[in-house]
Design an enzyme around this catalytic site. Structure first.
Site, PDB file in Angstrom:
ATOM      1  N   GLU A  43      -6.505  -7.543  -1.184  1.00  0.00           N
ATOM      2  CA  GLU A  43      -7.029  -7.495   0.186  1.00  0.00           C
ATOM      3  C   GLU A  43      -8.483  -7.040   0.163  1.00  0.00           C
ATOM      4  O   GLU A  43      -8.857  -6.148  -0.592  1.00  0.00           O
ATOM      5  CB  GLU A  43      -6.264  -6.487   1.057  1.00  0.00           C
ATOM      6  CG  GLU A  43      -4.868  -6.852   1.462  1.00  0.00           C
ATOM      7  CD  GLU A  43      -4.290  -5.796   2.401  1.00  0.00           C
ATOM      8  OE1 GLU A  43      -5.072  -5.083   3.059  1.00  0.00           O
ATOM      9  OE2 GLU A  43      -3.060  -5.682   2.475  1.00  0.00           O
ATOM     10  N   GLU A  81       0.815  -1.208   0.000  1.00  0.00           N
ATOM     11  CA  GLU A  81       0.000   0.000   0.000  1.00  0.00           C
ATOM     12  C   GLU A  81       0.856   1.268   0.000  1.00  0.00           C
ATOM     13  O   GLU A  81       0.702   2.154   0.839  1.00  0.00           O
ATOM     14  CB  GLU A  81      -0.962   0.008   1.191  1.00  0.00           C
ATOM     15  CG  GLU A  81      -1.989  -1.092   1.122  1.00  0.00           C
ATOM     16  CD  GLU A  81      -3.022  -1.042   2.240  1.00  0.00           C
ATOM     17  OE1 GLU A  81      -4.107  -1.616   2.079  1.00  0.00           O
ATOM     18  OE2 GLU A  81      -2.740  -0.415   3.279  1.00  0.00           O
TER      19      GLU A  81
END
Length: 668
Positions: free
Chosen positions: A314, A156
């Site tokens: 995710e 991320e």
């Protein structure tokens, strides 16, 4: 060192299924149980090592591989593929203690303390040297393992270090500016520094947009661009090293694509990904989370020009832990969300994380194995989903059916909306785009949410919602789209500035004035709580404009107030059938739906149950119709073929039980 890997189109034989696995959080006695449960659930791949740097490299150049070797071996014995992470999202405590200059600095010049994720400045060359050392060590030790099928660079990126305002970043920003503009004169012109006397006579006078006072919006926009480029440069440095050591192994990093402007500019990053991957979490406060899932998927597959399948890296099995009030998912919602992502182009479904943490910042974040263990609703649904994904193996590699609607979304427009002061400083860019997406989604239209530089020619309708920054090229191609017979819908506060954040003169929306045949003299932003009405009964809030028409005709006018009788929505029709619509008013969702239904012919799936989401993917030979019932009653759809999840023939129609999913395969 090279590997025996060869190029492949996808890292697993079927649709990928699994999640982040963090075995270092658990005693080794649990590892074999984990692998056994993974096999029971149908897990095919796990993301491994994301936060393991400090346990792998215990001091500079000192490595402890023994524990990681064991888990890599256990996963191989269990037939579980590994999406192997470079652990650079989590620099070790010993490294940050030795280098207190590594963490990023906020705009008020407060340096972050160690303890969060991504605690490093993207521009710091010394940090990058340390990062590449651990990347090389991990790649050389594990990259040749046959069940290591993919590289997961960091985690991320931009999620904790999207901007850094330190002196190292300031120097890098100056270099970036000189590369972009070449001369100070060009920089001064681009930023309009004559205003407030901010003319620069030396590049060293340029600083990042520090502090909280009103700042130059052109500077702020360029700093957003620079910050994205600096993080991309870090990704590319890791990628180059991995490609050198393990040629043929796909490389990606996990995006965070949703309806808000991204932390970094993912559409411009996407060409550097072998597989485009995303993390997506619905919001507890969202009144329509299933549409948020659809919006994210419609953006993800549109990041690439070939609209190829992507990986959901995710999402959550149930509640997350970082929202004000974290809603648990209803029975079946885990499966509906997951298969909706597949319907919108994902070829894999992964979760954060495999086992819910006992300690740490995300200890109450749901997982595939919850705190209560496998004898739970969550794990039973996880195992059911694993079985479903195995039955959906024929879907692998198919593409979402051609969309008829293109909606433009650009991070630079979103960044520019929050850079500097505006007539209304609370206009929500992402919410506006999503409101227009929702109107088409509710009808069952196929939708791509595309960057402005992608080709418009494949669409019948092109929507430009609040695209504040617009280039001359985008405006010209939008005009060509209308000339070729398409329907263009432009909403308020679009086309206002050019790429330098300079207002386009001659009337708003400057970039689209000619194609719309209408222009705005003055904005009339509404105050909090104020609303407006139109003469056709529609209404809304936030925004109105004083509009003039040239070659356009009014479709609706303002009713009451100082704009009474003035055009609010206009239509220009070309001889070839092309149409250009300008929506100057901040319409409510119901009014947007009504306008879309008035303008655009109903799609093939019109008349379906409003709670039944229908998505279609196609391969060369087959058509896969995903039927996702978000409602509390059974829903019926007209379809023929073979239902893959229940292994049943379908003739003429199918009933989808409340809260369930069906996928019907038929020949094309």
């Amino acid at each position: 060192m090279t590997t025996s890997h060869t190029d492949q189109s996808w890292p697993t034989a079927g649709l990928s299924f699994g999640g982040d696995y963090n075995p270092e959080q658990w005693d080794r006695s649990a590892w074999r149980d984990d692998v056994a449960l993974m096999r029971e659930a149908g897990v095919t791949m796990v993301s491994l090592g994301i936060f393991s740097w400090g346990l792998l490299e215990t001091a500079e150049g000192v490595y402890d591989w023994e524990w990681f070797d064991e888990i890599v071996d256990l996963l191989e014995a269990g037939g579980i593929a590994i999406d192997l992470a470079t652990p650079t999202a989590a620099p070790p405590s010993w490294l940050l203690a030795a280098h207190p200059e590594f963490p990023p600095v906020d705009q008020d010049m407060t340096r972050h303390w160690a303890g969060a994720r991504l605690g490093w400045c993207p521009s710091n060359p010394d940090f990058r040297s340390h990062a590449l050392r651990i990347v090389r060590a991990v790649a050389e030790r594990y990259g040749a393992r046959d069940h290591v099928v993919m590289w997961h660079v960091s985690n991320e990126l931009g999620g904790g270090n999207g901007h850094c305002y330190c002196d190292v970043s300031a120097d890098a920003f100056r270099r970036w500016l000189m590369t972009k503009y070449g001369t100070l004169d060009a920089l001064n012109a681009a930023w309009g520094t004559a205003f407030w006397g901010h003319h620069f006579s030396d590049i060293e006078q340029v600083l990042p947009p520090r502090g909280n006072d009103a700042k130059n919006p052109s500077l702020m926009l360029d700093f957003d661009r620079f910050s994205s480029d600096e993080l991309l440069a870090h990704y590319l440095a890791e990628r180059a090293l991995l490609a050198e050591i393990t040629p043929g192994l796909p490389i990606t990093t996990n995006f965070m694509v949703g309806a808000e402007p991204d932390a970094v500019d993912y559409p411009r990053w996407a060409p550097h990904m072998d597989i485009v991957a995303n993390d997506h979490y619905t919001r507890s406060s969202d009144a329509l989370p299933q549409q948020d899932v659809a919006f994210s998927g419609d953006r993800m597959r549109s990041l690439t020009t070939d609209r190829r399948p992507w990986l959901l890296m995710e999402h959550s099995t149930s509640a997350v832990s970082w929202q004000p009030r974290n809603r648990a998912k209803k029975p079946g919602e885990l499966i509906r969300d997951s298969l909706s992502h597949v319907a919108h182009g994902a070829d894999g479904v992964m979760f954060f994380q495999w086992r819910a943490s006992r300690a740490g910042a995300e200890q109450f974040h749901s997982a595939m194995v919850p705190h209560a263990g496998p004898n739970t609703k969550i794990f039973r649904e996880v195992a059911t989903l694993g079985g479903y994904l195995q039955r959906l193996a024929p879907v692998l590699g198919s593409r979402v059916r051609r969309a008829s609607v293109g909606i433009l979304f650009d991070n630079e427009a979103g960044w520019a909306m929050r850079a500097g002061v505006k007539p209304n400083n609370f206009l929500p860019y992402g919410a506006t785009v999503r409101a227009w997406h929702a109107a088409f989604w509710r009808r069952g239209d196929g939708i791509d949410v595309i960057p402005p530089w992608h080709d418009f020619g494949d669409y019948e309708t092109l929507v430009v919602p609040q695209l504040f920054v617009v280039s001359d090229d985008t405006a010209a191609r939008a005009a060509d789209f209308v000339a070729a017979g398409g329907t263009l819908i432009v909403t308020a506060f679009s086309g206002i500035v050019d790429e330098n954040d300079h207002v386009r003169l001659g009337g708003y929306p400057g970039a689209f004035r000619d194609v719309l045949g209408a222009w705005t003299e003055e904005f009339y932003p509404l105050q909090e709580g104020e609303t407006f009405e139109l003469d056709n009964g529609w209404g809304g809030a936030e925004w109105t404009e004083h509009v003039h028409t040239d070659s356009a005709q009014p479709l609706a006018r303002y009713r009451g107030g100082h704009l009474d009788g003035e055009p609010a929505i206009t239509l220009r029709t070309l001889e070839g059938g092309g149409r250009a619509v300008y929506v100057s008013a901040g319409l409510s969702g119901g009014a947007i739906d009504a306008l879309v239904n008035d303008l655009i012919a109903a799609p093939e799936l019109a008349g379906r149950d409003p709670d039944l989401e229908i998505g279609v993917r196609e391969s060369d030979a087959d058509r896969f119709v995903f039927l996702i019932n978000h409602g509390e009653k059974p829903a019926t759809a007209d379809v023929d073929g073979h239902e893959l999840l229940t292994d049943a023939a379908v003739e003429g129609s199918i009933v989808v039980p409340a809260g369930e999913v069906r996928v019907v395969r038929s020949p094309r």
